[in-house]
Scaffold this motif. Structure first.
Motif, mmCIF file in Angstrom:
data_model
loop_
_atom_site.group_PDB
_atom_site.id
_atom_site.type_symbol
_atom_site.label_atom_id
_atom_site.label_comp_id
_atom_site.label_asym_id
_atom_site.label_seq_id
_atom_site.Cartn_x
_atom_site.Cartn_y
_atom_site.Cartn_z
ATOM 1 N N GLU A 39 15.295 17.642 14.210
ATOM 2 C CA GLU A 39 15.001 19.012 14.631
ATOM 3 C C GLU A 39 14.579 19.050 16.096
ATOM 4 O O GLU A 39 14.938 19.979 16.835
ATOM 5 N N SER A 91 4.072 12.176 16.799
ATOM 6 C CA SER A 91 2.618 12.031 16.882
ATOM 7 C C SER A 91 2.241 11.109 18.037
ATOM 8 O O SER A 91 2.820 10.036 18.206
ATOM 9 N N CYS A 147 15.473 10.641 18.903
ATOM 10 C CA CYS A 147 15.216 11.907 18.203
ATOM 11 C C CYS A 147 16.263 12.160 17.118
ATOM 12 O O CYS A 147 15.935 12.621 16.020
ATOM 13 N N ARG A 200 0.703 11.874 0.162
ATOM 14 C CA ARG A 200 0.272 11.728 1.551
ATOM 15 C C ARG A 200 -1.124 11.136 1.594
ATOM 16 O O ARG A 200 -1.960 11.385 0.721
ATOM 17 N N THR A 259 7.679 18.356 11.090
ATOM 18 C CA THR A 259 7.874 17.030 11.670
ATOM 19 C C THR A 259 7.575 17.068 13.164
ATOM 20 O O THR A 259 8.123 17.900 13.893
ATOM 21 N N GLN A 291 6.813 21.078 17.998
ATOM 22 C CA GLN A 291 7.874 20.088 18.098
ATOM 23 C C GLN A 291 8.244 19.778 19.543
ATOM 24 O O GLN A 291 9.406 19.615 19.887
ATOM 25 N N HIS A 305 15.131 9.891 14.216
ATOM 26 C CA HIS A 305 13.799 10.012 13.624
ATOM 27 C C HIS A 305 13.284 11.450 13.545
ATOM 28 O O HIS A 305 12.448 11.740 12.690
ATOM 29 N N ALA A 306 13.748 12.319 14.417
ATOM 30 C CA ALA A 306 13.254 13.700 14.456
ATOM 31 C C ALA A 306 14.398 14.619 14.854
ATOM 32 O O ALA A 306 14.412 15.172 15.957
ATOM 33 N N ALA A 338 7.625 9.540 14.491
ATOM 34 C CA ALA A 338 7.743 10.904 13.961
ATOM 35 C C ALA A 338 6.989 10.971 12.648
ATOM 36 O O ALA A 338 7.144 10.107 11.783
ATOM 37 N N GLN A 339 6.166 12.001 12.493
ATOM 38 C CA GLN A 339 5.337 12.133 11.302
ATOM 39 C C GLN A 339 5.241 13.601 10.892
ATOM 40 O O GLN A 339 5.576 14.502 11.658
ATOM 41 N N LYS A 340 4.768 13.816 9.683
ATOM 42 C CA LYS A 340 4.543 15.160 9.187
ATOM 43 C C LYS A 340 3.161 15.644 9.619
ATOM 44 O O LYS A 340 2.179 14.933 9.469
#
Length: 342
Positions: free
Chosen positions: A17, A220, A11, A313, A217, A85, A14-15, A200-202
């Motif tokens: 938050e 997924s 995390c 995107r 974020t 999240q 990659h993520a 991790a993706q938007k």
């Protein structure tokens, strides 16, 4: 604790938050006080999980819940991007929006009591004393559309949704054998992160929260690799697909629901513009070949996306299908026209 350390490290890289939302582990004394208050001991795996991480503290908790003090129902929320999240992953298909967070131990007790009061936990999980049920819902989506419970007697992990009269199913993969313990469940999830099966993706919240909350974020649950994903490029258009099993809304024995996400974009080095006209898909059911399904028609989910070089995107959409078997395949094609439809 090694699994939680690997989860924190992933995390952080990659993520961040989501990584920042993971609380410090509980002390032995804090867990002992909880166990004494409920006259029950946590299974060893759950005890060590909470010793390593005390749950998630999301921005939603501070910005929405704290000012309002509390909600009467754990699943009643106001829109806030951080509810998407959850450290145990997110996905959305139509109105089924899931983001599973690790609950703090007090919140896990509260959510479990609420579900008992609503009759959403079966007697074999609750036991004789409804005030101290023999299970604990330790992870849940903000809207309770997906929840994981661990049996305090066997340590098995079960999954369900908030919809009434649905059985709690084993969280084991549909091709697995029998039950899945908490340690096995967590090990399987962390491994998928570390080998880039998940990423991790938007996620754009506009479809279910409105445009004002923007993009967030998430982790997924649509796979990026392995047998449940594929990629193909044809005529300068790249299409990627990933599918996932939806155990929380599947029926035991006779109906297994799968969601799939398709992403499309102009391939690198191609300079043309195209617009999607139609699609055609065939779904093969390994459990009932005579029940193969097809889906075809103009556009996708009512849209006719225009693909241009250099878009920030990919265009993506999600849908779902049900199979009698535990597995199946999908294949098909999109029809594109050069330029734009008249």
């Amino acid at each position: 604790r090694g699994l939680v350390a690997a989860l924190r490290d992933w995390c952080a890289q990659h993520a961040p938050e989501i990584g920042a939302s993971l609380r410090a582990g509980l002390s032995e004394n804090e867990i002992q006080l909880d166990e004494e208050a409920h006259s029950q001991r946590l299974p060893a795996a759950l005890y060590h999980l909470y010793r390593a991480v005390g749950g998630q503290q999301l921005l939603w908790d501070d910005e929405v819940v704290a000012p309002q003090m509390r909600h009467e129902e754990p699943g009643a929320v106001e829109p806030h991007p951080s509810v998407l999240q959850g450290v145990f992953g997110s996905y959305a298909v139509y109105d089924h929006v899931v983001s599973t967070r690790l609950l703090t131990l007090p919140l896990a007790r509260r959510v479990t009591r609420f579900l008992v009061s609503q009759g959403a936990l079966p007697r074999e999980l609750v036991g004789e004393d409804i005030d101290d049920p023999r299970c604990l819902v330790f992870a849940a989506s903000f809207n309770l559309q997906k929840m994981f419970a661990v049996s305090l007697d066997t340590g098995d992990v079960l999954v369900n949704t908030r919809q009434p009269n649905r059985p709690w199913l084993s969280a084991a993969p549909p091709v697995g054998n029998g039950a899945l313990t908490l340690l096995g469940w967590l090990e399987n999830y962390v491994q998928k992160l570390c080998v880039d099966y998940l990423a991790a993706q938007k996620m754009d919240t506009a479809d279910f929260f409105g445009p004002e909350l923007g993009v967030v974020t998430v982790i997924s649950l649509f796979p990026e690799g392995g047998p449940s994903s594929s990629e193909a490029t044809s005529e300068g258009v790249r299409v990627r697909c990933g599918a996932l099993f939806m155990p929380e809304v599947s029926q035991q024995g006779d109906m297994h629901l799968f969601s799939y996400r398709l992403r499309m974009a102009i391939a690198e080095g191609c300079e043309k513009t195209v617009q999607l006209r139609s699609r055609r898909w065939k779904f093969t059911d390994d459990g009932s070949p005579a029940q193969d399904q097809t889906a075809s028609g103009p556009g996708v989910i009512g849209k006719y996306p225009i693909l241009r070089p250099g878009l920030e995107r990919d265009f993506e959409y999600c849908s779902q299908c049900s199979l009698r078997g535990f597995s199946g395949t999908m294949e098909g094609s999109f029809q594109m026209v050069p330029g734009m439809l008249e």
